[in-house]
Design a protein around this motif. Structure first.
Motif, PDB file in Angstrom:
ATOM      1  N   ALA A   4     -93.925 -69.388 -26.619  1.00  0.00           N
ATOM      2  CA  ALA A   4     -92.618 -69.333 -27.273  1.00  0.00           C
ATOM      3  C   ALA A   4     -92.786 -69.072 -28.769  1.00  0.00           C
ATOM      4  O   ALA A   4     -92.061 -68.256 -29.345  1.00  0.00           O
ATOM      5  CB  ALA A   4     -91.845 -70.625 -27.037  1.00  0.00           C
ATOM      6  N   ILE A   5     -93.732 -69.743 -29.375  1.00  0.00           N
ATOM      7  CA  ILE A   5     -93.983 -69.544 -30.810  1.00  0.00           C
ATOM      8  C   ILE A   5     -94.464 -68.127 -31.070  1.00  0.00           C
ATOM      9  O   ILE A   5     -94.011 -67.468 -32.008  1.00  0.00           O
ATOM     10  CB  ILE A   5     -94.991 -70.578 -31.328  1.00  0.00           C
ATOM     11  N   LEU A   6     -95.342 -67.633 -30.228  1.00  0.00           N
ATOM     12  CA  LEU A   6     -95.847 -66.271 -30.373  1.00  0.00           C
ATOM     13  C   LEU A   6     -94.710 -65.256 -30.201  1.00  0.00           C
ATOM     14  O   LEU A   6     -94.625 -64.286 -30.964  1.00  0.00           O
ATOM     15  CB  LEU A   6     -96.959 -66.003 -29.363  1.00  0.00           C
ATOM     16  N   LEU A   7     -93.825 -65.481 -29.242  1.00  0.00           N
ATOM     17  CA  LEU A   7     -92.695 -64.576 -29.046  1.00  0.00           C
ATOM     18  C   LEU A   7     -91.735 -64.594 -30.232  1.00  0.00           C
ATOM     19  O   LEU A   7     -91.182 -63.563 -30.600  1.00  0.00           O
ATOM     20  CB  LEU A   7     -91.942 -64.924 -27.764  1.00  0.00           C
ATOM     21  N   VAL A   8     -91.540 -65.741 -30.848  1.00  0.00           N
ATOM     22  CA  VAL A   8     -90.685 -65.820 -32.039  1.00  0.00           C
ATOM     23  C   VAL A   8     -91.307 -65.023 -33.178  1.00  0.00           C
ATOM     24  O   VAL A   8     -90.615 -64.282 -33.881  1.00  0.00           O
ATOM     25  CB  VAL A   8     -90.436 -67.291 -32.441  1.00  0.00           C
ATOM     26  N   ILE A   9     -92.606 -65.141 -33.350  1.00  0.00           N
ATOM     27  CA  ILE A   9     -93.291 -64.374 -34.401  1.00  0.00           C
ATOM     28  C   ILE A   9     -93.171 -62.882 -34.128  1.00  0.00           C
ATOM     29  O   ILE A   9     -92.889 -62.093 -35.035  1.00  0.00           O
ATOM     30  CB  ILE A   9     -94.770 -64.817 -34.519  1.00  0.00           C
ATOM     31  N   ILE A  10     -93.359 -62.483 -32.873  1.00  0.00           N
ATOM     32  CA  ILE A  10     -93.211 -61.069 -32.514  1.00  0.00           C
ATOM     33  C   ILE A  10     -91.771 -60.616 -32.763  1.00  0.00           C
ATOM     34  O   ILE A  10     -91.537 -59.522 -33.281  1.00  0.00           O
ATOM     35  CB  ILE A  10     -93.620 -60.825 -31.042  1.00  0.00           C
ATOM     36  N   ALA A  11     -90.794 -61.466 -32.424  1.00  0.00           N
ATOM     37  CA  ALA A  11     -89.381 -61.114 -32.614  1.00  0.00           C
ATOM     38  C   ALA A  11     -89.031 -60.941 -34.089  1.00  0.00           C
ATOM     39  O   ALA A  11     -88.151 -60.165 -34.428  1.00  0.00           O
ATOM     40  CB  ALA A  11     -88.486 -62.163 -31.984  1.00  0.00           C
ATOM     41  N   ILE A  12     -89.714 -61.657 -34.956  1.00  0.00           N
ATOM     42  CA  ILE A  12     -89.455 -61.517 -36.388  1.00  0.00           C
ATOM     43  C   ILE A  12     -89.855 -60.126 -36.875  1.00  0.00           C
ATOM     44  O   ILE A  12     -89.127 -59.488 -37.629  1.00  0.00           O
ATOM     45  CB  ILE A  12     -90.199 -62.608 -37.186  1.00  0.00           C
ATOM     46  N   PHE A  13     -91.001 -59.649 -36.416  1.00  0.00           N
ATOM     47  CA  PHE A  13     -91.514 -58.371 -36.899  1.00  0.00           C
ATOM     48  C   PHE A  13     -91.101 -57.176 -36.046  1.00  0.00           C
ATOM     49  O   PHE A  13     -90.831 -56.101 -36.580  1.00  0.00           O
ATOM     50  CB  PHE A  13     -93.040 -58.433 -37.024  1.00  0.00           C
TER      51      PHE A  13
END
Length: 92
Positions: A4-13
Motif C-alpha cells: 500500500a505504501i509503495l502504491l501511494v508513492i507510485i501514485a504520487i509520481f
C-alpha cells in the motif's frame, strides 16, 4: 502494508501506473490517463480514490463483511471486490 505504501508513492509520481497495478487495463486506466493529461492533480485524485476503494474493500473482505454496492466511478471488478476475484463474495 508495504504494498500500500509503495502504491501511494507510485501514485504520487505516476498516477496511471498505480491505477494499472490495481485495476488493470480498462476504463479506470483510460480515465486516469485522460485526467492526468488534463491536469496532474485530477489524475492524483482519481488514482488515490481507486486505491482507497481497493484497499477498503480488501479490508472489508478480510474482516468478514462486504458492501456489495458498486463504488461510484470505479469500473474495475478487481477494485470493486478488493482483489478477491470475480463473482459473489459470500463464498469467502
Amino acid at each position: 502494508m508495504i504494498s500500500a505504501i509503495l502504491l501511494v508513492i507510485i501514485a504520487i509520481f505516476l498516477p496511471p501506473v498505480a491505477v494499472y497495478i490495481v485495476a488493470g487495463c480498462g476504463a479506470d486506466l483510460l480515465i486516469n490517463i485522460a485526467l492526468t493529461i488534463l491536469g496532474y492533480f485530477p489524475g492524483h485524485i482519481h488514482a488515490f480514490y481507486v486505491l482507497y476503494v481497493y484497499y477498503n474493500r480488501k479490508e472489508q473482505v478480510q474482516q468478514g463483511y462486504y458492501d456489495d454496492r458498486p463504488a461510484p466511478g470505479v469500473y474495475s471488478q478487481n477494485v470493486q471486490t478488493g482483489g478477491q476475484g470475480y463473482g459473489t463474495m459470500g463464498a469467502h
